[in-house]
Design an enzyme around this catalytic site. Structure first.
Site, PDB file in Angstrom:
ATOM      1  N   LEU A  33     -22.529  -5.742  15.977  1.00  0.00           N
ATOM      2  CA  LEU A  33     -21.472  -5.491  16.960  1.00  0.00           C
ATOM      3  C   LEU A  33     -21.368  -3.984  17.187  1.00  0.00           C
ATOM      4  CD1 LEU A  33     -18.693  -7.869  15.508  1.00  0.00           C
ATOM      5  CD2 LEU A  33     -20.223  -8.327  17.454  1.00  0.00           C
ATOM      6  N   GLY A  34     -21.884  -3.515  18.306  1.00  0.00           N
ATOM      7  CA  GLY A  34     -21.809  -2.084  18.624  1.00  0.00           C
ATOM      8  C   GLY A  34     -23.080  -1.364  18.232  1.00  0.00           C
TER       9      GLY A  34
ATOM     10  N   ALA B  55     -27.464   2.355  16.349  1.00  0.00           N
ATOM     11  CA  ALA B  55     -28.845   2.691  16.672  1.00  0.00           C
ATOM     12  C   ALA B  55     -29.568   3.186  15.419  1.00  0.00           C
ATOM     13  CB  ALA B  55     -28.895   3.752  17.771  1.00  0.00           C
TER      14      ALA B  55
ATOM     15  N   GLU C  19     -15.179  15.528  17.471  1.00  0.00           N
ATOM     16  CA  GLU C  19     -15.161  14.742  18.699  1.00  0.00           C
ATOM     17  C   GLU C  19     -14.313  15.431  19.768  1.00  0.00           C
ATOM     18  OE1 GLU C  19     -14.718  10.488  18.191  1.00  0.00           O
ATOM     19  OE2 GLU C  19     -15.055  10.747  16.043  1.00  0.00           O
TER      20      GLU C  19
ATOM     21  N   ASP D 234      -8.323  10.310   9.196  1.00  0.00           N
ATOM     22  CA  ASP D 234      -9.593   9.717   8.765  1.00  0.00           C
ATOM     23  C   ASP D 234      -9.756   9.844   7.250  1.00  0.00           C
ATOM     24  OD1 ASP D 234     -12.494   8.833   9.330  1.00  0.00           O
ATOM     25  OD2 ASP D 234     -12.757  10.726   8.268  1.00  0.00           O
TER      26      ASP D 234
ATOM     27  N   LYS E 272      -9.929   6.786   4.133  1.00  0.00           N
ATOM     28  CA  LYS E 272     -10.920   6.702   3.067  1.00  0.00           C
ATOM     29  C   LYS E 272     -10.267   6.815   1.689  1.00  0.00           C
ATOM     30  CE  LYS E 272     -14.279   8.758   6.231  1.00  0.00           C
ATOM     31  NZ  LYS E 272     -14.788  10.068   6.723  1.00  0.00           N
TER      32      LYS E 272
END
Lengths: 436, 436
Positions: free
Chosen positions: B9-10, B16, B190, B201, B205
């Site tokens: 998914l994605g 990739a 980003e 983020d 974690k």
């Protein structure tokens, strides 16, 4: 689930650590493992001491054969060390269907293939996290954490004794013999430190890592081994001035022609994280094609750090003991029928950069002679350090760092350099790795 | 054994990378896993790009529902990110009996308990190595490598964007905004960097690590979160002068009263290995009662480093997919029925050392006033730095490092210090951890 019953062979430093940590953290460990882990029998020649450590919680015997034959025992932990009795008992335990946990790098590096084959036939597990880098879960990282990767090389500080000695030599400018005595006094070196300081222990560990990284059999006899006993304080100083630290590295590297497997003092750039691993600490740097470089750092020896690895193996076995063998991690990371026979290269075929130190007469033309010999062997120079002779002296040191070349080229060049009338005595050769 | 069939998914950066590494190393991976791993279906809104990446080797669809409903698919890799569609598809995949691999820390930190419960009911695995610290196998180390230990604390540099920014601010003496633009230009930050620079983020974690270290549920809403947006270059310089570096750390710590779970800029001694983790690299330091400190270092993000973790999870699943659930590692390291409800402490109850910077009028008695306020709150001083006022200035900075104390004491003291007529403006407070 029913508890896992463990027999312990040898309750010295690591054995006592294992017993104590299992007891102290038994509830926390069982919460993870989903079942309790119980030492039911201990064998040690020193029965009195073994009884003292275990405090009557389990049976204590002097004969390890009673442990490996005990039908109640599911897993045998081998902490005897060496090749003789340890090998015999491990093979007997396997024959009796026991799973094995061992910290014995010497045994596995020399006889691993025989042991793993026997274990495969009996469908038992052989776990050995404690055999490399003590409490650092490097075997798990290599066998399971990095399975996506084609491992390119591994370089490890995998002997705490020698790393302590090298750290002290650098920090305090002391020579090897002085620091070795200090290390023995502090318990970082054994009374007979030969295996550590001659690089044999590191080579055992590097051999194991080479097998699980590249899917080749364990071949300790093919490892090139140099220890730190001939390392001079002056080279540590010169290396420092050039921006390098000297570490005893165990290196396993894949090349198009075969595998490099070598242990030797190595110059590494001071700015690398691994160059800053000091004292008795261990660290292993792994280069994978997908993940890049990862580093694993911690205590490589000691009672409870090693026990931490032994018990992690017990928990793995507790989980998988009743699972079909194909659900387990292969002994050497790759499936037994998927090993390759990629050759391990002789040291002459190895590629490295080099540190060369020569003592020379301070005369015109010396450097030209040396550099032309290097050029003849197609060795190019990365950096050079020529010391001014001390006042009243007519001799000095030249230090040359080379770019990458094959060891045999360097040997040829050194032979010629030592023939020069202006070069006094032997050339000191150390290997240098950029680890980038 | 038959191959493991994977639905993806994605297929953006990490997807990739996963596709490419699986293809490039398929033979080596199968030699480890004992079976081949095959991506049979990919869902991505950008079907054209997905087809380009996969080159016709598997079915490409735009609707993830087709992947999670595909009866041929054994494992679903979720690389969509976020809470919405990702959560829905993961729960549907679980309901359909698929094993899950995900890199989605946000989803697991917020909804992990719901997802793990659903997975347990369907006896499927949920693996998430890629969710913390990219390619570093830290989840495996915590869930399996350190099972012997009572984990005492974890401190991690677990966000590459902020570590890059802090490294550049220190190296080049630049301010936050300038370096953020540089990081965006280089692809380390980003376009909307909020989640990274505000610490969210890292808190996702740290929350996951707190659960698996201590056997508590994932409780992201209880984490204390401070990012680096308010950090001033001057504090990085003063810290440096005092022998410290400032890193954004995710900290999970066991205390007698409960668990500390916090993300904030932290002073750490420069000589610690983890203080020397620079640029976009990640590192996690784990303190266990048996093993002591171990450190795990590597790339925390990026296409192939993250793919390395995703594929390691696939190999684990390939091994254990057909084994009984009790042979697998528990989702959160501890068996689901062995979790505890140890509370996560509010930040006021947290114990730390502190760095306090105040701008003061250069008058007699200022320091005496400040130190007596600290003494009233039972805060003792570890080190102090008072800058001489610049020529022609009548104001200066005082920097105080405190010994360990509770946050609420520091807050009270700061309130009083800010009332002093000689103290100008706000007191800057940063936490300091010795990590020893």
């Amino acid at each position: 689930m029913k508890s896992i019953k463990v027999g312990l062979l040898g309750i010295g430093t690591v054995g006592a650590g294992t017993f104590n940590v299992l007891k102290r953290n038994q509830e926390e460990i069982a919460r993870r493992a989903g079942r309790s882990i119980e030492i039911v029998m201990v064998a040690d020649l020193d029965v009195a001491r073994a009884k003292e450590v275990t405090g009557g919680t389990c049976e204590v015997v002097s004969d390890g054969n009673l442990v490996v034959a005990n039908p109640d025992v599911d897993v045998v932990i081998e902490l005897i060390g060496g090749y003789g009795v340890a090998k015999d008992l491990v093979l007997k335990a396997i024959a009796n269907g026991k799973h094995i946990v061992t910290a014995n790098k010497a045994l596995l590096a020399a006889h691993g293939d025989e042991i793993f084959k026997a274990a495969q036939e009996k469908s038992v597990m052989v776990a050995y996290e404690a055999a490399v880098a003590g409490g650092i879960p490097i075997i798990k990282a290599l066998r399971e954490g990095l399975t996506a990767n084609r491992i390119e090389w591994i370089a490890g500080i995998i002997n705490g004794t020698t790393n302590f000695i090298l750290s002290e030599m650098r920090d305090k400018g002391l020579d090897f013999d002085t620091v070795l005595k200090e290390a023995q006094r502090l318990g970082y070196a054994e009374a007979d430190p030969t295996f550590d300081i001659e690089g044999v222990d590191a080579a055992h560990k590097a051999t194991l890592m080479s097998a699980i990284a590249f899917g080749i059999p364990v071949q300790f006899d093919k490892a090139h081994i140099e220890g730190i006993t001939k390392l001079e304080a002056v080279d540590i100083r010169y290396a420092e001035q050039l921006g390098y630290r000297i570490k005893l590295l165990g290196i396993a590297k894949r090349t198009p022609k075969g595998i490099e497997l070598r242990v030797h003092p190595t110059l590494i750039p001071s700015k690398r994280l691994i160059a800053n691993v000091e004292g008795p600490m261990n660290a292993v740097l792994v280069q994978g094609d997908a993940v890049g470089a990862t580093l694993y750092y911690g205590k490589g020896a000691g009672s409870e750090p090693t026990a931490s690895a032994v018990i992690a193996d017990l928990v793995d076995i507790a989980r998988l003991a009743e699972a079909a063998p194909e659900h387990r991690v292969p002994y050497l990371a790759f499936q037994p029928n998927a090993m390759t026979d990629t050759p391990i290269l002789p040291i002459s075929e190895v590629t490295s950069s080099y540190y060369l130190r020569m003592h020379v007469a301070d005369k015109l033309g010396v450097l030209a002679d040396v550099t032309s010999i290097l050029a003849e062997s197609s060795i190019s120079i990365d950096a050079m350090l020529q010391k001014e002779p001390s006042l009243g002296e007519t001799q000095t040191d030249i230090i040359i760092l080379t770019h990458q070349t094959q060891e045999k080229n360097v040997e040829v060049a050194i032979g010629k350099i030592e023939q020069l009338p202006t070069v006094l005595g032997k050339v000191t050769k150390l290997r240098l790795e950029h680890l980038s």
